[in-house]
Design an enzyme around this catalytic site. Structure first.
Site, PDB file in Angstrom:
ATOM      1  N   CYS A 266      23.838  31.306  74.834  1.00 29.42           N
ATOM      2  CA  CYS A 266      23.462  31.221  73.418  1.00 29.42           C
ATOM      3  C   CYS A 266      24.574  30.666  72.546  1.00 29.42           C
ATOM      4  O   CYS A 266      24.315  29.990  71.546  1.00 29.42           O
ATOM      5  CB  CYS A 266      23.013  32.583  72.903  1.00 29.42           C
ATOM      6  SG  CYS A 266      24.274  33.867  72.975  1.00 29.42           S
TER       7      CYS A 266
ATOM      8  N   CYS B  18      50.286  27.575  39.276  1.00 29.61           N
ATOM      9  CA  CYS B  18      50.890  28.906  39.243  1.00 29.61           C
ATOM     10  C   CYS B  18      50.171  29.812  40.238  1.00 29.61           C
ATOM     11  O   CYS B  18      49.045  30.261  39.991  1.00 29.61           O
ATOM     12  CB  CYS B  18      50.839  29.510  37.846  1.00 29.61           C
ATOM     13  SG  CYS B  18      51.678  31.104  37.742  1.00 29.61           S
TER      14      CYS B  18
ATOM     15  N   CYS C 290      48.220  21.922  32.403  1.00 29.15           N
ATOM     16  CA  CYS C 290      49.099  20.885  31.870  1.00 29.15           C
ATOM     17  C   CYS C 290      50.340  21.591  31.314  1.00 29.15           C
ATOM     18  O   CYS C 290      50.383  22.818  31.209  1.00 29.15           O
ATOM     19  CB  CYS C 290      48.388  20.070  30.782  1.00 29.15           C
ATOM     20  SG  CYS C 290      48.012  21.019  29.293  1.00 29.15           S
TER      21      CYS C 290
ATOM     22  N   HIS D  29      52.194  31.274  29.757  1.00 26.57           N
ATOM     23  CA  HIS D  29      53.297  32.077  30.284  1.00 26.57           C
ATOM     24  C   HIS D  29      54.198  32.638  29.189  1.00 26.57           C
ATOM     25  O   HIS D  29      55.260  33.197  29.491  1.00 26.57           O
ATOM     26  CB  HIS D  29      54.091  31.253  31.303  1.00 26.57           C
ATOM     27  CG  HIS D  29      53.305  30.960  32.550  1.00 26.57           C
ATOM     28  ND1 HIS D  29      52.704  29.752  32.762  1.00 26.57           N
ATOM     29  CD2 HIS D  29      52.991  31.752  33.612  1.00 26.57           C
ATOM     30  CE1 HIS D  29      52.062  29.779  33.925  1.00 26.57           C
ATOM     31  NE2 HIS D  29      52.221  30.988  34.461  1.00 26.57           N
TER      32      HIS D  29
ATOM     33  N   HIS E  97      24.810  38.210  70.378  1.00 28.49           N
ATOM     34  CA  HIS E  97      23.864  37.117  70.578  1.00 28.49           C
ATOM     35  C   HIS E  97      23.955  36.146  69.407  1.00 28.49           C
ATOM     36  O   HIS E  97      23.848  36.546  68.245  1.00 28.49           O
ATOM     37  CB  HIS E  97      22.436  37.659  70.692  1.00 28.49           C
ATOM     38  CG  HIS E  97      21.399  36.583  70.862  1.00 28.49           C
ATOM     39  ND1 HIS E  97      21.437  35.687  71.911  1.00 28.49           N
ATOM     40  CD2 HIS E  97      20.302  36.264  70.118  1.00 28.49           C
ATOM     41  CE1 HIS E  97      20.403  34.861  71.807  1.00 28.49           C
ATOM     42  NE2 HIS E  97      19.707  35.193  70.723  1.00 28.49           N
TER      43      HIS E  97
END
Length: 773
Positions: free
Chosen positions: A424, A617, A635, A643, A688
């Site tokens: 299988c 980041c 950008c 940040h 299976h």
């Protein structure tokens, strides 16, 4: 194209077979840098899939280059002002009006159609009526007309539109209309009028597919079939595939003015006279001396050279003695969508069907060229062996089963690949890769070393071709393949024990057929190569009901990996502890896998402002303020602002490598996304393996395959494979995550539970990259 615009614009002229929402008349665009990048990868554009963005959408679509036609930015703006796609396509083909509108200027005297009457006026405004989102590269261009003379007072405006003054005029003397309702009062003040052709067969009578007679000179009269009609410099031309060339030899192709073309009496019966009882479909291969039949890959010679395609129909038509073949060509070199004289004989995309004499078809030579190209590497014994194989009727190179053939060829009991003795894992893997998909067909036809050729022949001639042509493969053929693999020494238990699909695939792709690795992963600057990717997660993940997209992003994040390039085929193994212990109760299939943010090189988009990103980041990966997961690109301006927050001051963004000269392509709408399409899922339950196949674009285009669905007899019995439609899968995929989370697995309808709860391996393909690899 406007020199200040960096996009190329197109209009869809043929119905795409993969996107039901993209209709002829839809406008789309592609950044020029993107277009040039794609074009560098191929020398021909007939089968090129161009990643374009449709106006009004932010999603990119892969459209055949032959299904679109270029328009200038000005033409695109004029066409975009029309409401309906069908109307847009009509006026695009009405070249005179569109070309004239491009040259219309302020204060030009014009006639404007209003309520079925032509009113006289002067152009006082040319431009957009409303502001569109910044993601739209162009705006719809309208004309503001100030009505003059006796027609004053017959308009609805005083120069205002939605309270905005666009020009100034007296009350009820202004009207805003698209170009299709405007014509210059003095036509030759803009450009010379375009002469209309005088044709022996008027353009409204001559159609693609017509049998015609054309007169090159007094001494030569030619006959053939119309392949295309086109306008050039104000004159209509017909491209004709001729019965014979000017020297009386094999047919060629000519392009002539329709004025020297005349319809001839067609030898085929007209639809109303055609007796459907005499339309006999002949599918026996003995009608062709080389055994070619339905689904055989063939080539034929047309006027412009050889064309390649697949036989989709074989039969007879009234008044024709010879056997005919209906071909689905690879490029748009045909004349219909599978209909002939109004009667449908088979289905295919528009412009790809061609009906020819069966005896003019020959086996696709492209798959025999490798023998000649590598003759110095093949022994005389091997050449003799291949010639014997070819003479034995193994020339059929059968195309994958198309969506409209699935119900006829695949659905039912004793369909698919018959399982036998723990096979299988191999049955499900082969069925998933080759039944309805061609992304790895290169495995079947590439040059191999003489010792490995028998394995390739077994895979192609004994398994894949019968699966695609008849929808059924006996278990003995898979056992033959397992015996060949075992005899090569890769495993002493290939014929008896159950194995994992990735083990079988790696042996076939890497050790036997030496396929170039599907994956190139970048880790710390080093490139690693692989055929499959196992998803691993760290212990800190917060995923509960994940999508495949989220699992892949988390795994790449945890391992510090990126893609060095977009793969043509992406084989993903789901996170598990062995075969029996799953990490998640359910996994939501991602029908599209967006790998843009996973690429180590190439432009990225700032997730906040949409401009070109300069930094990534990793510390922001799990910041749910932006999105629950995913790689975060910014950008410089947005990164600085993000940040400044006290919780992110400790983050350490890393710079992205930006291709030189890309800055001018920084607007949000210019960044196309690299996406892969899901085409199969392998699942495992109680050791299976079974598989699900996404065979078409519709939400319900799913089938389920089990090579051991039932069994007849005991020790001396045999397994009964089954393929069944499972449209219920689409119902669950349309649910929201909250709805899906509330579904009790045992209560899910049909076999859907197995897809969501037992997924072991996901298979994705890139519809563009598979053309080049």
């Amino acid at each position: 194209m406007d020199s200040k615009d960096d996009n190329l614009y197109y209009i869809v002229t043929r119905e795409p077979e993969t996107y039901r929402r993209v209709h002829p008349g839809r406008l789309c665009y592609i950044p020029q840098y993107r277009y040039e990048s794609v074009l560098k990868r191929t020398d021909k554009t007939s089968d090129l899939l161009l990643p374009v963005i449709c106006l009004g959408s932010s999603v990119d679509y892969r459209l055949l280059f032959s299904h679109i036609e270029a328009v200038s930015k000005m033409e695109a703006e004029l066409l975009q002002a029309l409401d309906e796609d069908s109307e847009r396509l009509h006026w695009f083909r009405e070249k005179t009006t569109l070309k004239t509108a491009v040259h219309l200027k302020m204060n030009t005297a014009v006639f404007v159609n209003e309520g079925g009457k032509e009113l006289r006026g002067l152009i006082r405004f040319i431009g957009k009526l409303t502001d569109l989102p910044y993601t739209h590269p162009i705006s719809s261009k309208f004309f503001g007309i100030e009505l003059q003379g006796e027609d004053k007072g017959k308009g609805p405006s005083n120069g205002k539109y939605n309270s905005r003054t666009l020009f100034t005029c007296e009350r009820n003397c202004g009207i805003f209309v698209p170009f299709s309702r405007v014509r210059p009062a003095v036509p030759n003040s803009l450009q010379p009028p375009i002469p209309q052709p005088t044709s022996l067969a008027r353009s409204d009578e001559l159609n693609i597919g017509d049998r015609v007679t054309f007169y090159l000179d007094h001494d030569h009269v030619g006959c053939g079939m119309v392949m295309d009609l086109e306008w050039k410099e104000g004159q209509q031309f017909a491209r004709i595939s001729t019965d014979k060339d000017v020297n009386g030899d094999i047919g060629g192709e000519v392009k002539v003015p329709v004025g020297i073309v005349s319809k001839e009496k067609v030898a085929f019966a007209e639809p109303e006279a055609m007796d459907t009882d005499t339309h006999l479909v002949e599918t026996k291969t003995d009608a062709h001396p080389m055994g070619l039949g339905v689904n055989s890959r063939v080539e034929v010679t047309l006027g412009a050279g050889d064309a390649y395609g697949t036989i989709r129909w074989i039969g007879f038509l009234p008044d024709r003695q010879e056997t005919l073949a209906g071909l689905e060509l690879e490029g748009n070199r045909g004349v219909s969508d599978g209909t002939f004289k109004g009667q449908r004989l088979f289905s295919c995309p528009p412009g790809r069907a061609l009906f020819v004499k069966l005896l003019t078809c020959r086996p696709d030579s492209r798959f025999q060229d490798s023998l000649a190209n590598h003759s110095e590497k093949i022994t005389s014994h091997e050449i003799a062996g291949r010639e014997t194989s070819l003479s034995a009727g193994h020339l059929d190179n059968v195309a994958p089963i198309s969506t409209d053939q699935v119900s006829q060829v695949l659905i039912g009991r004793m369909k698919g690949i018959q399982g036998h003795c723990n096979s299988c894992y191999m049955d499900a893997a082969i069925f998933s890769l080759f039944s309805c998909c061609s992304v790895l067909d290169s495995l079947l036809y590439k040059f191999t070393e003489p010792r490995d050729t028998p394995i390739q022949n077994t895979l192609l001639h004994d398994i894949v071709n019968p699966l695609r042509s008849k929808g059924f493969v006996e278990g003995k053929h898979v056992m033959k393949l397992r015996q060949q693999l075992q005899n090569h020494g890769y495993s002493g238990t290939f014929t008896t024990d159950e194995k994992d699909p990735e083990e079988f695939l790696t042996v076939i792709m890497q050790h036997i057929l030496a396929l170039e690795p599907l994956l190139k992963l970048s880790a710390g600057g080093d490139v690693q190569e692989s055929y499959c990717y196992q998803i691993f997660l760290d212990h800190n993940h917060s995923l509960v009901l994940p999508t495949v997209q989220q699992l892949l992003e988390h795994s790449f994040y945890s391992a510090g990996l990126k893609l060095a390039e977009v793969p043509s085929c992406f084989i993903l193994q789901m996170p598990r502890f062995g075969k029996k212990f799953k990490m998640f109760e359910k996994i939501i299939p991602s029908l599209e896998l967006d790998v843009t943010d996973l690429l180590s090189e190439g432009p990225q988009q700032c997730m906040l402002c949409g401009q070109v990103a300069h930094e990534e980041c990793l510390d922001c990966f799990k910041d749910s303020l932006f999105s629950p997961t995913g790689f975060k690109h910014f950008c410089r301006t947005c990164s600085s602002q993000v940040h400044l927050h006290p919780q992110r001051r400790s983050h350490r963004p890393t710079p992205l490598r930006i291709l030189e000269g890309f800055q001018r392509h920084g607007a949000a709408h210019t960044l196309a996304r690299d996406k892969l399409e899901l085409f199969a899922v392998l699942c495992i339950e109680t050791s299976h393996y079974v598989s699900f196949i996404k065979h078409g674009p519709g939400s319900q285009d799913w089938i389920f395959f089990d090579s051991m669905a039932d069994r007849l007899g005991e020790k001396d019995g045999y397994n009964i494979p089954q393929v069944q439609a499972c449209p219920e899968v689409g119902v669950y995929l349309d649910m929201s995550p909250a709805e899906l989370a509330g579904q009790v697995p045992r209560d899910m309808k049909g076999v859907a539970k197995r897809l969501f709860c037992d997924a072991y391996m996901y298979l994705y393909q890139s519809t563009s990259m598979c053309l080049y690899r």
